[in-house]
Write an enzyme that holds these catalytic residues in place. Structure first.
Site, mmCIF file in Angstrom:
data_model
loop_
_atom_site.group_PDB
_atom_site.id
_atom_site.type_symbol
_atom_site.label_atom_id
_atom_site.label_comp_id
_atom_site.label_asym_id
_atom_site.label_seq_id
_atom_site.Cartn_x
_atom_site.Cartn_y
_atom_site.Cartn_z
ATOM 1 N N ASN A 170 0.807 -1.237 0.000
ATOM 2 C CA ASN A 170 0.000 0.000 0.000
ATOM 3 C C ASN A 170 0.831 1.273 0.000
ATOM 4 O O ASN A 170 0.472 2.254 -0.647
ATOM 5 C CB ASN A 170 -0.998 -0.015 1.175
ATOM 6 C CG ASN A 170 -0.336 -0.049 2.520
ATOM 7 O OD1 ASN A 170 0.700 -0.691 2.707
ATOM 8 N ND2 ASN A 170 -0.906 0.655 3.466
ATOM 9 N N GLY A 213 2.101 -6.160 7.134
ATOM 10 C CA GLY A 213 1.196 -6.780 6.171
ATOM 11 C C GLY A 213 -0.073 -7.218 6.873
ATOM 12 O O GLY A 213 -0.439 -6.680 7.927
ATOM 13 N N THR A 243 -1.142 -13.258 7.646
ATOM 14 C CA THR A 243 0.270 -13.521 7.328
ATOM 15 C C THR A 243 1.115 -13.353 8.586
ATOM 16 O O THR A 243 2.030 -14.144 8.844
ATOM 17 C CB THR A 243 0.775 -12.557 6.224
ATOM 18 O OG1 THR A 243 -0.196 -12.470 5.201
ATOM 19 C CG2 THR A 243 2.090 -13.022 5.637
ATOM 20 N N GLU A 265 3.569 -5.578 12.214
ATOM 21 C CA GLU A 265 2.640 -4.452 12.019
ATOM 22 C C GLU A 265 1.539 -4.951 11.106
ATOM 23 O O GLU A 265 1.774 -5.179 9.915
ATOM 24 C CB GLU A 265 3.368 -3.266 11.370
ATOM 25 C CG GLU A 265 4.527 -2.730 12.176
ATOM 26 C CD GLU A 265 4.101 -2.161 13.518
ATOM 27 O OE1 GLU A 265 2.944 -1.727 13.652
ATOM 28 O OE2 GLU A 265 4.925 -2.170 14.441
ATOM 29 N N CYS A 270 -3.157 1.696 6.234
ATOM 30 C CA CYS A 270 -3.550 0.942 7.426
ATOM 31 C C CYS A 270 -4.137 1.872 8.494
ATOM 32 O O CYS A 270 -4.804 1.414 9.406
ATOM 33 C CB CYS A 270 -2.352 0.180 7.971
ATOM 34 S SG CYS A 270 -0.947 1.258 8.260
ATOM 35 N N GLU A 310 7.339 0.367 15.944
ATOM 36 C CA GLU A 310 8.392 0.918 15.095
ATOM 37 C C GLU A 310 8.568 2.386 15.452
ATOM 38 O O GLU A 310 7.865 2.931 16.283
ATOM 39 C CB GLU A 310 8.003 0.759 13.626
ATOM 40 C CG GLU A 310 7.839 -0.694 13.214
ATOM 41 C CD GLU A 310 7.565 -0.858 11.725
ATOM 42 O OE1 GLU A 310 6.671 -0.156 11.212
ATOM 43 O OE2 GLU A 310 8.254 -1.674 11.089
HETATM 44 P P1 NAD Z 1 0.237 -9.542 2.981
HETATM 45 O O1 NAD Z 1 0.283 -10.048 4.367
HETATM 46 O O2 NAD Z 1 -0.480 -10.320 1.961
HETATM 47 O O3 NAD Z 1 1.716 -9.356 2.401
HETATM 48 C C1 NAD Z 1 2.678 -8.555 3.037
HETATM 49 C C2 NAD Z 1 4.057 -9.054 2.658
HETATM 50 O O4 NAD Z 1 4.238 -10.349 3.204
HETATM 51 C C3 NAD Z 1 4.288 -9.195 1.158
HETATM 52 O O5 NAD Z 1 5.607 -8.820 0.843
HETATM 53 C C4 NAD Z 1 4.068 -10.676 0.931
HETATM 54 O O6 NAD Z 1 4.732 -11.178 -0.197
HETATM 55 C C5 NAD Z 1 4.666 -11.246 2.202
HETATM 56 N N1 NAD Z 1 4.198 -12.595 2.554
HETATM 57 C C6 NAD Z 1 3.009 -13.173 2.266
HETATM 58 N N2 NAD Z 1 2.980 -14.445 2.732
HETATM 59 C C7 NAD Z 1 4.167 -14.655 3.347
HETATM 60 C C8 NAD Z 1 4.742 -15.763 4.013
HETATM 61 N N3 NAD Z 1 4.076 -16.924 4.144
HETATM 62 N N4 NAD Z 1 5.972 -15.642 4.531
HETATM 63 C C9 NAD Z 1 6.651 -14.486 4.414
HETATM 64 N N5 NAD Z 1 6.172 -13.399 3.758
HETATM 65 C C10 NAD Z 1 4.947 -13.492 3.238
HETATM 66 O O7 NAD Z 1 -0.306 -8.056 3.084
HETATM 67 P P2 NAD Z 1 -0.627 -7.047 1.884
HETATM 68 O O8 NAD Z 1 -1.904 -7.472 1.236
HETATM 69 O O9 NAD Z 1 0.588 -6.866 1.062
HETATM 70 O O10 NAD Z 1 -0.843 -5.689 2.686
HETATM 71 C C11 NAD Z 1 -2.082 -5.261 3.178
HETATM 72 C C12 NAD Z 1 -2.148 -5.470 4.681
HETATM 73 O O11 NAD Z 1 -1.075 -4.794 5.311
HETATM 74 C C13 NAD Z 1 -3.401 -4.920 5.300
HETATM 75 O O12 NAD Z 1 -3.900 -5.847 6.214
HETATM 76 C C14 NAD Z 1 -2.914 -3.673 6.030
HETATM 77 O O13 NAD Z 1 -3.695 -3.286 7.134
HETATM 78 C C15 NAD Z 1 -1.555 -4.093 6.441
HETATM 79 N N6 NAD Z 1 -0.714 -2.947 6.737
HETATM 80 C C16 NAD Z 1 -0.393 -2.701 8.042
HETATM 81 C C17 NAD Z 1 0.397 -1.604 8.369
HETATM 82 C C18 NAD Z 1 0.785 -1.315 9.790
HETATM 83 O O14 NAD Z 1 1.659 -0.488 10.005
HETATM 84 N N7 NAD Z 1 0.185 -1.955 10.779
HETATM 85 C C19 NAD Z 1 0.844 -0.762 7.351
HETATM 86 C C20 NAD Z 1 0.482 -1.039 6.037
HETATM 87 C C21 NAD Z 1 -0.292 -2.146 5.741
#
Ligand code: NAD
Length: 480
Positions: A150, A226, A230, A248, A282, A461
Site C-alpha cells: 500500500n 502486512g 500472514t 505491524e 492501514c 516501530e
Molecule cells: P500480505 O500479508 O499479503 O503481504 C505482506 C508481505 O508479506 C508481502 O511482501 C508478501 O509477499 C509477504 N508474505 C506473504 N505471505 C508470506 C509468508 N508466508 N511468509 C513471508 N512473507 C509473506 O499483506 P498485503 O496485502 O501486502 O498488505 C495489506 C495489509 O497490510 C493490510 O492488512 C494492512 O492493514 C496491512 N498494513 C499494516 C500496516 C501497519 O503499520 N500496521 C501498514 C500497512 C499495511
C-alpha cells in the site's frame, strides 16, 4: 518486456530458477514488467553475502554508517521524479500522492535514522555502594524486512533504514504486487557507497521467497508489515526459532466525531482519512461514529463531498483517488459492498466500479463509498476491507461509542473529534489503539512509537523503538 532483478551482494542479478511473475499496472490492468520469483536458493546467496558484509558494516562507526545513509537519502531525492512516476505506476496511486507523501517519506526515513543513530545511547544503572550496570546495544546480525503494497517504498524504507543504521545486514522483500521502487533502490544504495552485501533486495511471492526468509536459521529478526493472517503465520513459524519479531498488521480504525467538533476541519480531514490512497492506508478510519445531534448534518455534507470526489487515472492532476492495487483486491472490496447490503446497509454514494476511457478502461477503479444502517458488530464493521469504503453510525453516549470503537479484533489507530479537552483525553485513554489522533489525522512525528495492539500487531516501530528492536541489549555489571 522489462525484467526486474534481485539486488544481491551489491549487484543486480536474475533469480536462480529463472522464474518470473507478471507485474500489473493497476491504472490499465495490463502487465508492464516481470518480477523475479525468487526462492530459498536466492535467499541463501543473499545470506552468504550478508555474512561477509556484516563484520565490515557492524564495526563501522555510527558516524560513517550515518554518512552512507544520508547519501542514500539524498540519492532518492535526486531521482525524485523517477521514483514518483514508478511508485504511481506500480501501485495505482495518484502521482500527486506519491510526490507529496510516499517518496518524500522514504527520503525522510533514511535521513531520520541516519541522524538518530549518532544520538542513540544506552542506559546505565547505578547501585548505591555496590557497583554500576551499563547496557550495550549491539546490532543483531542479519535481519529480514518484509513489506506490503500500500505504501511501497515508504514502508520498505521505514524498516530498512533503522535496521541498517543500527549496523545490521538486511535481506529485504518488497511486496510482489509493488516491487518497482524497491528495485530502483538497489542502485541508489550502491551509488551511496553502501558496502556490497549489506542490503540485499529479493523479489517474489510471500509463499516462496518470503517463507524462505522467515525460516532461514541465520536471519535473526523479522520486521514484517502486512495482513494479520500472514503475521500470525510468521509468528507461528519464526517464534519457535527464537527470532525477534516486529509485526505491524491490519486495522479497522474508528473515527469518532462529537457534536462539538470544529465541523469544517473535521469534514475535510475525514474525507482524507477515509479515502487517501483509495482507502488503502492501514491508518485510514473506516468506521465513522457520529454523535446523534450532528448525524444528519454530517451525513449530508460528507456524502455530497464524497460524491464529487474525482476518481481518475493516476497521472490526471485532478485525481483524488486513483486505481486500487489489483484486480483481486478490487473484487474483494466490491464483495464487501455486497455483504454490507446483505447485512442491511444502505449505500449512500459509490458502491461500484468506475469505468474510465481507454487506455484506462481495464483499470481497477472504485467510486468512494459511504454506507449507513449497519450494526456495529456485523462483519462489514468488524473485518478489514482496506479500500475506499466507510460506514457511518450514530451514537448517543461516550460509553456507547467506546464500546463500538473497541469491539473489533484490531487496535491500530483511532481519530477523535471534539472541542472538549477533558473528553478528548478521557476517550484517548480508553481507546484500545496503538495510535490516537485528536482533532487531526496522519500527523506523524518519526520519533513516536508506531504500531498497534490486539490483532494489529506486536511491537512498535519508529524512533528509539525501532533502534531498540534492531539491536540486542547486553547488560554488564561492574562491582566497586
Ligand atoms: P500480505 O500479508 O499479503 O503481504 C505482506 C508481505 O508479506 C508481502 O511482501 C508478501 O509477499 C509477504 N508474505 C506473504 N505471505 C508470506 C509468508 N508466508 N511468509 C513471508 N512473507 C509473506 O499483506 P498485503 O496485502 O501486502 O498488505 C495489506 C495489509 O497490510 C493490510 O492488512 C494492512 O492493514 C496491512 N498494513 C499494516 C500496516 C501497519 O503499520 N500496521 C501498514 C500497512 C499495511
Amino acid at each position: 518486456m522489462e525484467k526486474l532483478q534481485n539486488f544481491i551482494d551489491g549487484a543486480y542479478c536474475a533469480p536462480k530458477s529463472g522464474n518470473y511473475i507478471d507485474n500489473y499496472e493497476p491504472a490499465t490492468g495490463k502487465v508492464y514488467s516481470l518480477i523475479p520469483n525468487s526462492d530459498a536458493s536466492d535467499v541463501e546467496t543473499a545470506v552468504q553475502a550478508a555474512e561477509r558484509a556484516y563484520p565490515i558494516w557492524s564495526k563501522m562507526s555510527a558516524e560513517d554508517r550515518s554518512a552512507v545513509l544520508i547519501r542514500l537519502s539524498e540519492g532518492i531525492q535526486a531521482r525524485m521524479d523517477e521514483f514518483v512516476a514508478a511508485e504511481s505506476r506500480d501501485n495505482g496511486k495518484p502521482v500527486s500522492l506519491a510526490a507529496h507523501v510516499d517518496i518524500p517519506r522514504a527520503v525522510s526515513n533514511f535521513h531520520f535514522f541516519a541522524t538518530a543513530i549518532v544520538h542513540f545511547a544506552s542506559e546505565s544503572h547505578f547501585m548505591e555502594g555496590v557497583g554500576v550496570n551499563y547496557t550495550l546495544r549491539k546490532p543483531i546480525g542479519i535481519v529480514g524486512c518484509i513489506s506490503p503494497w500500500n505504501l511501497p517504498l515508504y514502508l520498505f524504507s521505514w524498516k530498512i533504514a533503522p535496521a541498517l543504521a543500527a549496523g545490521n545486514c538486511v535481506i529485504a522483500k518488497p511486496s510482489e504486487i509493488t516491487p518497482y521502487t524497491a528495485y530502483l533502490l538497489g542502485q541508489v544504495a550502491k551509488d551511496a557507497g553502501l558496502p556490497d552485501g549489506v542490503l540485499n533486495i529479493l523479489h517474489g511471492e510471500g509463499k516462496t521467497v518470503g517463507d524462505a526468509i522467515i525460516k532461514h536459521q541465520k536471519i535473526k529478526a523479522i520486521s514484517f508489515t502486512g495482513g494479520t493472517a500472514t503475521g500470525e503465520y510468521i509468528a507461528r513459524t519464526a517464534a519457535p526459532m527464537f527470532k525477534k519479531l516486529s509485526l505491524e498488521l491490519g486495522g479497522k480504525n474508528p473515527n469518532i466525531i462529537f457534536a462539538d467538533c470544529d465541523f469544517d476541519d473535521m469534514l475535510n480531514t475525514t474525507l482524507r482519512s477515509s479515502f487517501a490512497n483509495q482507502g488503502q492506508i492501514c491508518l485510514c478510519g473506516s468506521r465513522i461514529f457520529i454523535e446523534r445531534p450532528l448525524y444528519e448534518r454530517f451525513k449530508e455534507a460528507f456524502v455530497a463531498k464524497v460524491a464529487k470526489t474525482v476518481v481518475s487515472n493516476p497521472t490526471d492532476p485532478k485525481a483524488i483517488l486513483g486505481a486500487v492495487v489489483s484486480k483481486p483486491h478490487m473484487e474483494k472490496v466490491l464483495s464487501y459492498v455486497e455483504l454490507a447490503k446483505q447485512e442491511g446497509g444502505t449505500v449512500l454514494t459509490g458502491g461500484e466500479q468506475v469505468q474510465l476511457d481507454a487506455p484506462y478502461n481495464e483499470g481497477y477503479y472504485i467510486r468512494p463509498t459511504v454506507i449507513e444502517g449497519l450494526a456495529y458488530d456485523c462483519r462489514t464493521n468488524q473485518e478489514e476491507i482496506f479500500g475506499p469504503v466507510v460506514t457511518i453510525t450514530p451514537f448517543d453516549t461516550e460509553e456507547e461509542v467506546l464500546l463500538m470503537a473497541n469491539s473489533t479484533a484490531y487496535g491500530l489507530a483511532a481519530t477523535v473529534w471534539t472541542s472538549d479537552l477533558k473528553r478528548a483525553h478521557r476517550v484517548a485513554d480508553e481507546l484500545q489503539s496503538g495510535i490516537v489522533w485528536l482533532n487531526s489525522w496522519l500527523v506523524r512525528d518519526l520519533r513516536t512509537p508506531f504500531g498497534g495492539m490486539k490483532a494489529s500487531g506486536v511491537g512498535r516501530e519508529g524512533g528509539w523503538e525501532a533502534l531498540r528492536f534492531f539491536t540486542e541489549a547486553k547488560n554488564v555489571f561492574v562491582k566497586y
